[in-house]
Design a protein around this motif. Structure first.
Motif, short mmCIF file in Angstrom:
data_model
loop_
_atom_site.label_atom_id
_atom_site.label_comp_id
_atom_site.label_asym_id
_atom_site.label_seq_id
_atom_site.Cartn_x
_atom_site.Cartn_y
_atom_site.Cartn_z
N LEU A 174 47.03 26.60 49.97
CA LEU A 174 47.75 25.39 49.28
C LEU A 174 47.12 25.45 47.84
CD1 LEU A 174 47.75 22.27 51.63
CD2 LEU A 174 49.57 23.94 51.02
N GLY A 175 46.16 26.42 47.69
CA GLY A 175 45.67 26.86 46.32
C GLY A 175 44.52 25.73 45.82
N LEU A 176 43.86 25.34 46.98
CA LEU A 176 42.77 24.32 46.82
C LEU A 176 41.43 25.03 47.05
CD1 LEU A 176 45.26 22.46 47.06
CD2 LEU A 176 43.60 20.79 48.14
N SER A 177 40.36 24.25 46.72
CA SER A 177 38.89 24.99 46.84
C SER A 177 38.53 24.39 48.18
CB SER A 177 38.15 24.54 45.67
OG SER A 177 37.92 23.18 45.43
N ALA A 178 37.44 24.91 48.69
CA ALA A 178 36.88 24.29 49.89
C ALA A 178 35.25 24.29 49.64
CB ALA A 178 37.08 25.35 51.09
N PRO A 179 35.03 23.18 48.90
CA PRO A 179 33.59 22.95 48.55
C PRO A 179 32.52 22.81 49.83
CG PRO A 179 34.95 20.87 48.56
CD PRO A 179 35.90 21.96 48.81
N GLU A 180 31.49 23.40 49.53
CA GLU A 180 30.53 23.49 50.60
C GLU A 180 29.55 22.18 50.49
OE1 GLU A 180 28.52 27.13 51.12
OE2 GLU A 180 30.23 28.22 51.35
N ARG A 181 29.59 21.62 49.24
CA ARG A 181 28.57 20.62 49.09
C ARG A 181 29.59 19.21 48.38
NH1 ARG A 181 24.80 24.49 48.76
NH2 ARG A 181 22.72 23.85 49.91
N MET A 182 29.39 18.11 48.58
CA MET A 182 30.12 16.96 47.86
C MET A 182 29.40 15.77 47.57
SD MET A 182 33.82 17.32 49.36
CE MET A 182 34.66 16.23 48.37
#
Length: 432
Positions: free
Chosen positions: A424-432
Motif C-alpha cells: 500500500l506504499g506505507l512504512s512499517a516502523p520498528e519504533r513508535m
C-alpha cells in the motif's frame, strides 16, 4: 503477463488535487499488488500536452506575463485563473525579462507554454515522488500527433467502416458498441478531438505488447468507458483486456466541517498541502481504505491522531510492538521448522494464525478485483487480532516451548504486516 497501469494523468496545467491524490494511491497500490502476484507491471502517466487546454493554458500565461510587464491583459474566461500561474509567469520574467514582449503573439505563447509545461511537470513529478509514487513511463499526447499515430488510427477506423461524416465533422459509431451516442473524432476545422488521440493512445498500448491494460479514471469519465471499449473493439483488440477503475470524489473534513479552500490555490487543497498536514502514510492509507467506487470522506483530524481510532496508527503500532517484543527476546530463536506449535491452543492465538494464513489468498483477490481496499481492511483486521492476542497473553514466558511458539506467531504477523503495508506504499516502523 504484461500489465500496464495508467493513473493520475492530470493535465500539466496546474497542481495536483485530492482526486489526483486518490488516483495516485489507488494506481500505485494496484500496481504493487499485481507485481507481488507475479505480473510484469508498467506504471504510466499520460501527459495531456496537446489540444484546447494547452492553447488556453498558453493564453492564460501570456496574460499573466503581459500584466507583470505593465501591459493590459485579461485571462480568458475559459483559461486558468490559479495563483500558481502568476508564480510561473514571474519565474519566466526573472529568466527572460521582456525578451518576448514585442515578439509575435504565437511565438510568445509557444515559448511560455513550453517553459510552463516543463515547470508544471517537474512539480507534479516531485509531488508524486514525495507521495511515494514513481512512474516507469511518462507518455506525451503530443507525440501521438507528431508521429502520425492519430491520423493512422483514424484511417484504420475509416477503413473498417466505423466512421461517418455528419455536418462537416467525422464521427465514430460508438453506439454500435453499446455507447449512448456517437462521438466526434475530427472537428469541422479538421482538428482531431481528444477522444481521437485517446483511441490512438490505447492502440499504442496494445502495440507495445501489454496484455492487460488498467486505467484509473475519475467519476466524470464514467460515460467514456463504453465508447473507449468500443474503440478498442473496432480496432480489433479484445475490449475485455481494457479494465477501467472509476473512482469517486473525495471530501476533506477538519473539526467536523467540510474543507473547501486551499491556502495555496484559493480553490482546492493540493496533494502537497495534504501530505504536509497528515503525512504520506496516513494520506495513502485513507485514500485506499474504501472501495474506489465509494465516495470518500477524509477526516484530517483522525488521520493525524495517534490513537487506536486511527487505522494507520493502529496497524503500524502492531508492527512496532512486535519489533519491540523481538528485541526483548535475548535467546536465539530456532528455525521455524524446528519450533513446536503445539502450545498455541487459545482462541486468540488460533484466530490470529488462521487469518495470517489467508494473506496469499487476499493478495490474489486484490489483484483479481483491483481492490486494494481489501488489503487495507485485512491489515486492520490482522492488527486487531494481534493486539487482542498480546493483551491477553504474555509472549515472553518462563516456558521456553510456549515462548518460541508465540514468538514465531508474532514474527509471522510482523512479516505479513510489513509486506501488506509495503504493497500500500506505507512504512512499517520498528519504533513508535
Amino acid at each position: 503477463m504484461r500489465v500496464q497501469v495508467e493513473f493520475v494523468s492530470a493535465n500539466p496545467t496546474g497542481l495536483l488535487h485530492m482526486g489526483n491524490a486518490r488516483g495516485a494511491a489507488l494506481g500505485d497500490s494496484i500496481a504493487a499488488i499485481l507485481e507481488f502476484a507475479g505480473y510484469r507491471v508498467t506504471r504510466e502517466y499520460y501527459i495531456n500536452d496537446a489540444g484546447n487546454q494547452i492553447e488556453n493554458f498558453a493564453r492564460s500565461l501570456e496574460a499573466r506575463y503581459l500584466q507583470l510587464l505593465g501591459r493590459p491583459a485579461e485571462v480568458p474566461e475559459e483559461g486558468y485563473h490559479g495563483e500558481d500561474l502568476i508564480d510561473t509567469a514571474r519565474n519566466f520574467v526573472a529568466l527572460y525579462g521582456d525578451r518576448y514582449l514585442e515578439a509575435p503573439a504565437e511565438e510568445r505563447r509557444r515559448v511560455l507554454a513550453e517553459y510552463a509545461l516543463k515547470e508544471k511537470l517537474a512539480a507534479i513529478r516531485r509531488a508524486l515522488e514525495d507521495f511515494g509514487v514513481r512512474f516507469d513511463v511518462w507518455f506525451s499526447e503530443q507525440s501521438l500527433h507528431d508521429s502520425g499515430e492519430v491520423e493512422e488510427t483514424i484511417a484504420i477506423l475509416r477503413e473498417r467502416g466505423y466512421l461517418y461524416e455528419h455536418e462537416g465533422a467525422l464521427w465514430f459509431r460508438a453506439t454500435a458498441f453499446g455507447a449512448e451516442k456517437d462521438e466526434v473524432l475530427v472537428r469541422k476545422n479538421g482538428v482531431p478531438t481528444y477522444f481521437a488521440a485517446d483511441i490512438a493512445y490505447h492502440r499504442n498500448k496494445f502495440r507495445r505488447g501489454f496484455e492487460r491494460i488498467i486505467n484509473i479514471w475519475g467519476a466524470d469519465h464514467h460515460g467514456h468507458v463504453a465508447r473507449m471499449k468500443g474503440a478498442v473493439a473496432a480496432l480489433g483488440y479484445d475490449p475485455g483486456a481494457l479494465e477501467i477503475v472509476i473512482m469517486q470524489l473525495v471530501r476533506l473534513y477538519r473539526g467536523g466541517e467540510l474543507v473547501r479552500m486551499s491556502k495555496r490555490t484559493g480553490r482546492f487543497v493540493t496533494l502537497e498541502e495534504l501530505v504536509e498536514e497528515v503525512g504520506r502514510d496516513a494520506a495513502r492509507y485513507f485514500f485506499v481504505m474504501r472501495s474506489a467506487d465509494s465516495h470518500l470522506d477524509f477526516d484530517l483530524d483522525l488521520a493525524k491522531a495517534q490513537s487506536n481510532e486511527n487505522p494507520v496508527y493502529y496497524i503500524q503500532y502492531a508492527h512496532a510492538r512486535i519489533c519491540s517484543i523481538l528485541r526483548q527476546n535475548n535467546a536465539p530463536l530456532p528455525p521455524p521448522e524446528a519450533v513446536d506449535l503445539g502450545p498455541l491452543e487459545t482462541e486468540a492465538e488460533l484466530a490470529l494464525a488462521r487469518r495470517l494464513a489467508d494473506f496469499p489468498e487476499e493478495v490474489v483477490a486484490c489483484a483479481r478485483d483491483l481492490a486494494p481496499h481489501r488489503l487495507a481492511r485485512y491489515l486492520h483486521e490482522v492488527a486487531g487480532l494481534f493486539h487482542s492476542f498480546y493483551n491477553s497473553h504474555r509472549v515472553l514466558t518462563a516456558d521456553r516451548r510456549l515462548t518460541e511458539a508465540r514468538l514465531l506467531l508474532a514474527g509471522a504477523t510482523r512479516v505479513v504486516l510489513k509486506n501488506g503495508l509495503r504493497l500500500l506504499g506505507l512504512s512499517a516502523p520498528e519504533r513508535m
